[in-house]
Scaffold this active site. Structure first.
Site, PDB file in Angstrom:
ATOM      1  N   SER A  38       0.830  -1.203   0.000  1.00 23.31           N
ATOM      2  CA  SER A  38       0.000   0.000   0.000  1.00 23.31           C
ATOM      3  C   SER A  38       0.873   1.265   0.000  1.00 23.31           C
ATOM      4  O   SER A  38       1.667   1.457  -0.910  1.00 23.31           O
ATOM      5  CB  SER A  38      -0.958  -0.040   1.192  1.00 23.31           C
ATOM      6  N   ASP A 183      -5.987  -4.047  -2.100  1.00 21.55           N
ATOM      7  CA  ASP A 183      -4.861  -3.682  -1.239  1.00 21.55           C
ATOM      8  C   ASP A 183      -4.155  -4.903  -0.638  1.00 21.55           C
ATOM      9  O   ASP A 183      -4.792  -5.808  -0.093  1.00 21.55           O
ATOM     10  CB  ASP A 183      -5.394  -2.808  -0.103  1.00 21.55           C
TER      11      ASP A 183
END
Length: 294
Positions: A38, A183
């Site tokens: 991320s 993610d």
């Protein structure tokens, strides 16, 4: 001194990672291999591309984070539109502006695909919800019949940054169909295990930067409503895998940066808060280096 680095996820709290990176750089450390999830994937990607800590800070200061909140055009009232986008598109914001921004910044250093980077210099983590598995990019692209050398670095980082429900997932098309990618923090928010699996002797010291309290000092989560329950469920899933694989030996190589009081999706972060996060990252890294032995 050459080292390898791992950077955790944390959304906009990733400004603290920049502060940590700057201090390591100022103290004479050079990252040879980097990994991240991320926000950590963004820092890792910029590091692999050759950006300095000062350049990273300048880029972020010049960027309006709200630009990344790119909704699809609709004639419906915004509150209703967001619910429909969440239902049909699986995310409120497209994430296209984020990917284009990454493309532009990386291109300024001559980085377009993984072929432009030294082999194994960058690894980022994403989550394949369709097949129920973790993706370590670029290597795992071979599972999908996709040549890793020609895959865009910006797209890989965007995949790692696909905060569920906030950004639309990336749809990875391959010979086996379409996979929904979100993610990497869903499965591994701090992939320290990528470089230190205890099987072979390390080529270089590995330093991790984690946006959280030290494991033994983490405050208990308050759960008094449905939203807090969801947040607790997500954070537990996110951190459980990584905590299991981080040994006492590895803990001494991790810079813990507690970011309590900051929100991961606070894309309207003020300049003051950005500066506070960078300063916090610098402070905790300086404290870490006072006792770190390698």
């Amino acid at each position: 001194m050459k080292i390898d680095g791992v950077f955790s996820g944390g959304g906009v709290k990733g400004f603290a990672l920049i502060g940590a990176y700057q201090v390591m750089e100022e103290k004479g450390f050079s990252f040879q291999r980097v990994a991240g999830t991320s926000a950590g994937a963004i820092i890792a990607g910029f590091s692999a591309a050759g950006f300095t800590g000062s350049e990273m800070q300048k880029m972020m200061e010049e960027t309006n984070l709200r630009d990344f909140m790119d909704t699809r055009k609709t004639l419906l009232p915004l509150p209703l539109a967001k619910w429909l986008l969440l239902y049909w598109r699986l995310g409120i914001y497209r994430g296209l502006q984020l990917e284009e921004w990454l493309e532009k910044k990386l291109a300024s250093k001559g980085i377009f695909t993984f072929l432009d980077l030294p082999e194994k210099s960058l690894q980022v983590v994403a989550s394949d919800l369709t097949n129920g598995r973790m993706l370590v990019l670029p290597d795992d692209l071979e599972r999908y019949g996709i040549p890793k050398e020609t895959f865009p670095v910006a797209r890989a980082i965007r995949m790692s940054c696909g905060i569920p429900y906030f950004f639309e997932p990336v749809k990875l098309r391959s010979v086996d169909g379409v996979s929904v990618i979100v993610d990497g923090g869903v499965l591994s928010n701090f992939p320290m295990w990528l470089f230190d699996q205890g099987k072979t002797k390390l080529q270089r010291p590995v330093v991790g930067v984690k946006l959280s309290h030290y494991f033994g000092e983490r405050p208990k989560t308050k759960i008094q409503n449905g939203i807090q329950l969801f947040e607790a469920l997500f954070s537990t899933m996110r951190d459980a895998h990584d905590s299991r694989y981080i040994s006492r030996k590895q803990e001494k190589n991790i810079i813990f940066i507690p970011t309590t009081g900051f929100e991961s999706i606070e894309f309207d972060l003020t300049e003051k808060k950005k500066e506070e996060l960078i300063a916090l990252g610098r402070k905790k890294t300086l404290e870490f280096l006072q006792t770190w032995t390698f």
